[in-house]
Structures are given as structure tokens and as C-alpha cells.
Scaffold this active site. Structure first.
Site, short mmCIF file in Angstrom:
data_model
loop_
_atom_site.label_atom_id
_atom_site.label_comp_id
_atom_site.label_asym_id
_atom_site.label_seq_id
_atom_site.Cartn_x
_atom_site.Cartn_y
_atom_site.Cartn_z
N GLN A 78 1.01 -1.55 -0.14
CA GLN A 78 -0.29 -0.10 -0.11
C GLN A 78 1.02 1.22 0.17
OE1 GLN A 78 -3.23 0.31 3.04
NE2 GLN A 78 -3.63 1.71 1.94
N PHE A 79 0.92 1.42 -0.84
CA PHE A 79 1.77 3.11 -1.47
C PHE A 79 1.01 4.49 -0.94
CE2 PHE A 79 -0.68 3.69 -4.72
CZ PHE A 79 -0.97 5.27 -4.72
N THR A 80 0.03 4.47 -0.79
CA THR A 80 -0.59 5.32 0.04
C THR A 80 -0.38 5.28 1.53
OG1 THR A 80 -2.67 4.23 0.34
CG2 THR A 80 -2.93 5.52 -1.42
#
Length: 150
Positions: A78-80
Site C-alpha cells: 500500500q503505497f498510500t
């Protein structure tokens, strides 16, 4: 690198209507990497995660590990987790790792957990995919591991 670890009764990841990963009791872990992350940093976070004692014992104290409860792990990229919301209302993701580097680290983490815990079920999402994540958070109980703090 950041791990958001949720103690769950069950969790699953669905892509295009198909369940690609699911677990029972254990940890659902969201993994975010930034450009300065390395395998050595990943090793530290994996070691810390696998050693966490956050399941309740018979006295109701959070004293049991994944091994103690024969728990599973669901690992989801999850890059966010590296969203920067300091300016304006639209998050910037400039601090998130380059996708190729982040995917390599995610794959390394998955392989590392599987190698260290061969008897543990290790499920995954799919890097870069649009995923639906279902969790039944037990507690709720959520721990954030940030490599900057270890």
C-alpha cells in the site's frame, strides 16, 4: 518503511471479484516502502512484526505471539501509507518508493516471512492491483511500525 499491522479474526483480499488471499486469526499487514528503504530495513520490520506479542492470553493480557496462537499473515502492499497531506487537500505521494523498487522489497518481505515461518499460512494481495480488503479487526488492535522509529 511502514507496516500497519492489524490483529484480525479473519481477512481477505479480492481482485476483480476473485479472492486472491485470505487468512483466519492473525495479522493483516499493509506495507509501504519509500525510496530510501533497503532489505536490511525490511529485515528489521519483519523481525519485529513476527515477534509481536499482541494476542490475549488466558488472563486477557496481550502476551501471545503469532506462533502461540498458530496465526496466519496477510501481506498487502500500500503505497498510500506515504501520503503527504501537509499542503492542500490532495495528497502527494512523492515520498512513496519507486514502483519497481517497492515491488522488489514487497516480494522480498513475502519471501522472508515464508522462509522464517514455513508452517505459517502467508497470504498476499497483488502489488499494484486495485484490491478490496476485508478485515474483521480483533479488538480493534492496530500497531504501526515505522522504520524511522526502530
Amino acid at each position: 518503511m511502514k507496516f500497519v499491522i492489524q490483529r484480525v479474526k479473519e481477512a481477505s483480499v479480492t481482485i476483480n471479484g476473485e479472492v486472491v488471499g485470505e487468512i483466519g486469526t492473525g495479522f493483516m499487514v499493509l506495507i509501504g516502502a519509500c525510496s530510501t528503504d533497503t532489505k536490511e530495513i525490511a529485515d528489521k520490520l519483519v523481525k519485529k512484526m513476527l515477534g509481536l506479542r499482541i494476542f490475549q492470553d488466558e488472563e486477557g493480557k496481550t502476551n501471545l505471539s503469532l506462533d502461540s496462537v498458530k496465526g496466519d499473515v496477510l501481506l498487502v502492499s500500500q503505497f498510500t501509507l506515504y501520503a503527504d497531506c501537509k499542503k492542500g487537500n490532495r495528497p502527494s505521494f512523492i515520498d512513496a518508493g519507486d514502483p519497481a523498487q517497492a515491488e522488489a522489497l514487497y516480494d522480498y518481505i513475502v519471501a522472508s516471512v515464508k522462509a522464517q515461518k514455513p508452517d505459517m499460512k502467508v497470504a498476499t494481495g497483488q502489488f499494484g492491483a486495485d484490491m478490496l480488503v476485508h478485515i474483521e479487526n480483533d479488538g480493534p488492535f492496530t500497531i504501526i511500525l515505522d522504520s524511522r522509529d526502530l
